[in-house]
Scaffold this active site. Structure first.
Site, PDB file in Angstrom:
ATOM      1  N   GLY A  54       5.987   1.106 -12.405  1.00 55.99           N
ATOM      2  CA  GLY A  54       5.073   0.165 -13.068  1.00 55.99           C
ATOM      3  C   GLY A  54       4.821  -1.025 -12.174  1.00 55.99           C
ATOM      4  O   GLY A  54       5.703  -1.463 -11.425  1.00 55.99           O
TER       5      GLY A  54
ATOM      6  N   GLU B 193      13.443  -3.264  -1.110  1.00 58.47           N
ATOM      7  CA  GLU B 193      14.163  -2.953  -2.354  1.00 58.47           C
ATOM      8  C   GLU B 193      13.356  -2.041  -3.272  1.00 58.47           C
ATOM      9  O   GLU B 193      13.889  -1.147  -3.921  1.00 58.47           O
ATOM     10  CB  GLU B 193      14.519  -4.269  -3.066  1.00 58.47           C
ATOM     11  CG  GLU B 193      15.229  -4.142  -4.398  1.00 58.47           C
ATOM     12  CD  GLU B 193      16.556  -3.415  -4.308  1.00 58.47           C
ATOM     13  OE1 GLU B 193      16.552  -2.176  -4.507  1.00 58.47           O
ATOM     14  OE2 GLU B 193      17.589  -4.058  -4.033  1.00 58.47           O
TER      15      GLU B 193
ATOM     16  N   LYS C  97      13.082   8.954  -1.667  1.00 59.04           N
ATOM     17  CA  LYS C  97      13.959   7.923  -2.227  1.00 59.04           C
ATOM     18  C   LYS C  97      15.433   8.233  -1.968  1.00 59.04           C
ATOM     19  O   LYS C  97      16.194   7.344  -1.556  1.00 59.04           O
ATOM     20  CB  LYS C  97      13.703   7.787  -3.730  1.00 59.04           C
ATOM     21  CG  LYS C  97      12.386   7.083  -4.027  1.00 59.04           C
ATOM     22  CD  LYS C  97      12.069   7.125  -5.503  1.00 59.04           C
ATOM     23  CE  LYS C  97      10.813   6.337  -5.801  1.00 59.04           C
ATOM     24  NZ  LYS C  97      10.251   6.672  -7.107  1.00 59.04           N
TER      25      LYS C  97
ATOM     26  N   LYS D 270       7.015   3.290   1.097  1.00 71.05           N
ATOM     27  CA  LYS D 270       8.256   3.943   1.548  1.00 71.05           C
ATOM     28  C   LYS D 270       8.092   4.729   2.832  1.00 71.05           C
ATOM     29  O   LYS D 270       9.046   5.299   3.337  1.00 71.05           O
ATOM     30  CB  LYS D 270       8.751   4.978   0.518  1.00 71.05           C
ATOM     31  CG  LYS D 270       8.677   4.596  -0.894  1.00 71.05           C
ATOM     32  CD  LYS D 270       9.233   5.733  -1.714  1.00 71.05           C
ATOM     33  CE  LYS D 270       8.598   5.938  -3.043  1.00 71.05           C
ATOM     34  NZ  LYS D 270       7.598   5.131  -3.584  1.00 71.05           N
TER      35      LYS D 270
ATOM     36  N   ASP E  66       8.222  12.409  -3.312  1.00 71.70           N
ATOM     37  CA  ASP E  66       8.545  11.001  -3.547  1.00 71.70           C
ATOM     38  C   ASP E  66      10.050  10.824  -3.808  1.00 71.70           C
ATOM     39  O   ASP E  66      10.686   9.907  -3.298  1.00 71.70           O
ATOM     40  CB  ASP E  66       7.716  10.508  -4.737  1.00 71.70           C
ATOM     41  CG  ASP E  66       7.881   9.022  -4.946  1.00 71.70           C
ATOM     42  OD1 ASP E  66       7.599   8.268  -4.000  1.00 71.70           O
ATOM     43  OD2 ASP E  66       8.332   8.620  -6.033  1.00 71.70           O
TER      44      ASP E  66
ATOM     45  N   THR F   2       0.841  -1.198   0.000  1.00 64.89           N
ATOM     46  CA  THR F   2       0.000   0.000   0.000  1.00 64.89           C
ATOM     47  C   THR F   2       0.876   1.248   0.000  1.00 64.89           C
ATOM     48  O   THR F   2       2.104   1.163   0.103  1.00 64.89           O
ATOM     49  CB  THR F   2      -0.866   0.064   1.270  1.00 64.89           C
ATOM     50  OG1 THR F   2       0.011   0.335   2.384  1.00 64.89           O
ATOM     51  CG2 THR F   2      -1.595  -1.241   1.511  1.00 64.89           C
TER      52      THR F   2
ATOM     53  N   VAL G 292      13.025   2.196  -3.852  1.00 72.77           N
ATOM     54  CA  VAL G 292      13.771   3.029  -4.796  1.00 72.77           C
ATOM     55  C   VAL G 292      13.929   2.249  -6.100  1.00 72.77           C
ATOM     56  O   VAL G 292      14.460   1.133  -6.095  1.00 72.77           O
ATOM     57  CB  VAL G 292      15.175   3.379  -4.242  1.00 72.77           C
ATOM     58  CG1 VAL G 292      15.910   4.292  -5.220  1.00 72.77           C
ATOM     59  CG2 VAL G 292      15.071   4.029  -2.875  1.00 72.77           C
TER      60      VAL G 292
END
Ligand code: ADP
Ligand code: ASP
Ligand code: MG
Length: 814
Positions: free
Chosen positions: A796, A605, A681, A578, A677, A554, A608
């Site tokens: 994606g 993993e 990262k 994240k 975002d 989520t 990022v």
């Protein structure tokens, strides 16, 4: 001669009794048949006795039920003339039972003598009915009441055998008997006064063994409802399989530690005469079953089986005054012996400071009274502490004759249990080293059995149990990939991935045996219950499965609050979410710490670069002693997609909309377009490279106009993008003029990190970054001049799911 004993299920229905007939009719040698009560009848009888003892009339209903079970059998098996005879017999027995129970009811007292009489009814009925049926089917058969030949003392419910008299009686009877088959009731015997006694629960096995030993039979067969003695109780361990061949000692240890398929005292009489035992399945007689005998040849595995005993209490006697004082253990055992308390397990600390003893839960209070009384003087003097009692425990044991000659078995046992959060309360290794046993919490038994079974018997096949929250684009793809790769993982990686639970924000679905992945969506709709993160957690803990992995697909800020709780329970966490890693440094560090402390992976993993191996590569650099000097990266697949498709034909608004429908942006596109975002990262990369850094230390110069930055909702934000078309056009035309590309770049150098839109010229490695690709350049001590470059699709559902898949498999290698 052969002695064949048929258990409760084997004689539990007309259909099964027909099978028993076939088995007996096919025997060439003279056969002694020992039968149990019909399945469940002994339990019903003892329940009736308890109800009557409590002064309740309800016992009458149970008698009716018992009567009905036997009437049905008479109807189904016997022809008219035999039915009459058996119905009369049944009536007489039921009346006798009623009389005894009425006495118990009136006196509100259940003496052992009455209990044995009541319990014996099951075998008396079953043996008589089966005898009549077999005679009707033309077997050359005789009936003998075991009470005429098996003599015991008067410990009515757990009577001890009078060997000499019993063996003498049995021998004499069989010397004279000439029929091909003799049938006897198991379990029941009589004392010197001819009162009925019983040999303990499960005692029909023992009856058969005593007879086999007395007549020096060629073989003792135990016919039951499973195909032999299994590597573990097949009701609890699905992967358990029958053991082909096992020694008397091993069978004795396994049954002592709870493998109920054989009643423990059964082994000794036939062992003395070296008569083999064959355990077979009445419902599936073509299967080989298990042979128990003296010599076990061939390639023997070291661990033969795993068993367990439920309902255990642990008693600990401790005290400084115990060290070096002779006689303490003797007095302790004596106190328990005098109360007839059966000790199942003993372990003593080498300092003699404490002794641990495991007994039945039911006897714990009695034990405490007896031991505290025995040590009253020492307790007053503070030399010994009052007896400590812990309840709701279980014993789990590994058994095998050859374990003593192999190192590392106990090490493996305890590390496997530890890795699965099974806490061990006490350990004992039998002096013969044929067993290693441990006391654990009762709630952990199933998990412990399955963990140890997988470790010692399952060709190293590892089962991973998944609990998935979030089944949107990414979650769906993940489930699809897991489904597709099933065969491959099994044959190539010896892995079985089972999805035990799935949940979206509305519904959740659990299936302890693994959700069927062919139709999980309709199952969720039809059988799902209202989703609730607390209930989800509670159910996982309750299921208590080994190798459990919690998967967060989520973008929710609520789900990560549970990670710490999961890690503390040794449940791995895999997240593409994240939020946790980019929350406060203290929280991030705590999760890493818990992961280490509980030896439980926390993997992210996909935080990022989706499925790109960016964090893994970085971890490898750092672990091997390298240091990061500089990072340059395009880390937003969505922003890259947006700026790559933003041209004269497609307005900025159009492209953002398209990115949303293709699933390239976060559900809230502001998180991508504001740069948050990307900040998250680069923050995660820096933290993973060892920096203590917070999100607000990252510089972010936004390319959005104030109107878009201040939008209160996703809809307002989209409207603002349309209204600000000119603002974005200016950015695009300016880049075109300078022959540059617009790229949203994250940079770190000399302790400073920043994110923002940059004009990238044709010479830069970022210039030709296509579609939704990501790129990271790591400059380190080892990669000083030429950076280590990782480049590829960075957004994606497909590639993100692949990255999560990889992390899930990595949890299996912990
Ligand atoms: P019966 O009525 O035939 O005497 P039991 O119920 O006493 O049968 O014993 C058979 C049961 O023992 C099996 O159904 C199984 O649930 C249980 N069991 C426990 N441990 C084992 C084991 N290691 N192998 C086989 N069965 C086991
Ligand atoms: N019927 C008895 C019991 O249930 C004995 C047996 O089945 O072995 O304990
Ligand atoms: Mg049994």
């Amino acid at each position: 001669m052969i002695v064949s004993k048929f258990g409760g299920t084997s004689v539990g229905s007309a259909k099964n009794i027909q099978k028993v007939l076939q088995i007996i009719a096919n025997k060439k040698k003279k056969t002694v048949v020992v039968v149990s009560a019909m399945g469940g009848v002994t339990n019903l009888l003892l329940e009736a006795a308890r109800i009557a003892e409590n002064g309740k009339k309800g016992y009458l209903l149970i008698i009716e039920k018992i009567q009905q079970i036997h009437t049905d059998l008479i109807d189904k098996l016997l022809n008219d003339s035999n039915q009459k005879n058996c119905e009369v017999f049944l009536m007489v027995q039921i009346e006798a039972l009623k009389d005894t129970l009425n006495g118990v009811y009136l006196l509100k007292d259940l003496p052992g003598k009455s209990a044995a009489k009541i319990a014996s009814t099951g075998e008396i009925l079953s043996s008589f009915l089966i005898y009549n049926f077999m005679k009707q089917e033309s077997l050359d058969i005789d009936f003998k009441d075991s009470r005429d030949i098996i003599r015991t003392n008067n410990a009515y419910l757990n009577a001890e055998l009078n060997y000499d008299e019993t063996y003498h009686n049995i021998k004499r009877f069989f010397e004279e008997n000439t029929s091909k088959v003799v049938i006897l009731p198991g379990f029941i015997a009589s004392d010197a006064q001819n009162e009925t006694t019983t040999l303990g629960r499960g005692g029909s096995d023992y009856t058969a063994s005593i007879i086999a030993s007395a007549i020096e039979a060629d073989l003792l067969e135990i016919w039951t409802d499973v195909s032999g003695m299994y590597t573990a109780n097949p009701r609890l361990v699905k992967q358990a399989r029958p053991i082909e061949h096992i020694s008397y000692q091993e069978a004795m240890e396994l049954s002592h530690f709870g493998a109920k398929v054989i009643y423990p005292p059964t082994i000794q009489p036939v062992l003395d005469k070296e008569i083999p035992i064959l355990v077979k399945n009445t419902l599936s007689p073509q299967e080989n079953g298990t042979t128990i005998s003296k010599n076990v040849n061939g390639n023997h595995t070291t661990v033969k089986g795993i068993s367990h005993i439920d309902d255990i209490a642990l008693l600990t006697l401790e005290g400084n005054g115990m060290i070096g004082v002779p006689g303490i253990s003797k007095r302790l055992f004596e106190a328990l012996f005098l109360k007839n308390i059966n000790i199942k397990f003993i372990t003593q600390a080498s300092s003699e400071h404490s002794i641990c003893i495991a007994i039945d839960n039911k006897e714990a209070n009695l034990a405490k009274e007896a031991v505290d009384q025995q040590f009253e003087y020492e307790i007053i003097q503070h030399k010994v502490n009052p007896l400590l009692i812990e309840k709701d425990l279980a014993i789990i044991a590994l058994v095998g004759d050859n374990m003593k000659s192999h190192q590392g078995i106990s090490g493996k046992m305890f590390s496997e249990l530890g890795d699965n959060n099974v806490n061990i309360r006490a350990i004992a290794q039998g002096s013969t080293e044929k067993n290693i046993s441990a006391v654990i919490a009762a709630k952990d038994v199933k998990k412990a059995l399955n963990t140890l079974h997988a470790a010692f018997f399952e060709d190293h096949i590892k089962q991973i149990n998944l609990f998935i929250v979030g089944i949107g684009n990414v979650g769906k793809k993940l489930i699809e990939q897991i489904h597709q790769q099933k065969e491959f993982l099994l044959s190539n990686q010896h892995l079985v991935l089972r999805i035990i639970a799935i949940s979206n924000s509305k519904l959740m679905l659990f299936d302890e045996n693994g959700i069927d992945l062919t139709n999980w969506e309709s199952k969720l709709k039809a059988k799902g219950v209202k989703s609730d993160l607390n209930a989800f957690y509670d159910r996982i803990i309750e299921l208590n499965l080994r190798n459990s992995v919690f998967v967060d697909n989520t973008a929710s800020d609520k789900v990560p609050n549970y990670y710490a709780k999961y890690l503390k329970q040794s449940i791995s966490v895999v997240a593409c979410n994240k939020i946790a890693c980019s929350s406060s440094y203290a929280n991030y560090k705590n999760l890493k710490f818990l992961s280490k402390k509980y030896h439980t992976p926390y993997l992210f993993e996909t935080n990022v670069g989706a499925g790109l191996p960016i964090i893994d590569t970085l971890n490898n650099l750092i672990a091997s002693g390298d240091q990061i000097i500089k990072i340059q990266a395009v880390l937003s697949g969505s922003l890259n997609f947006i700026f790559n498709n933003f041209n004269a034909e497609n307005s900025f608004y159009d492209v953002v909309k398209m990115a949303g429908t293709e699933g390239y942006t976060e559900p809230d596109p502001r998180i991508d377009l504001s740069g948050v975002d990307v900040m998250r990262k680069i923050l995660i990369l820096l933290r993973e490279s060892g920096q203590e850094i917070e999100l607000n230390e990252i510089e972010n110069e936004s390319f959005l106009p104030p109107g878009s930055l201040q939008a209160k909702s996703v809809d307002d934000f989209m409207i603002s993008l349309e209204q600000e078309t000119q603002h974005f056009e200016k950015l695009r035309i300016n880049a075109n003029k300078k022959k540059c590309q617009l790229k949203y770049v994250a940079e770190y150098e000399q302790g400073k990190a920043k994110v923002g839109l940059q004009l990238i010229d044709a010479n830069h490695p970022f210039y030709n970054l296509d579609g939704k690709d990501n790129i990271v350049l790591f400059f380190s001590n080892r990669y000083k001049d030429q950076p280590l470059i990782i480049k590829g699709a960075g957004a994606g559902a497909d590639v993100t799911a692949m990255g999560i898949f990889g992390d899930i498999i990595r949890t299996g290698n912990k």
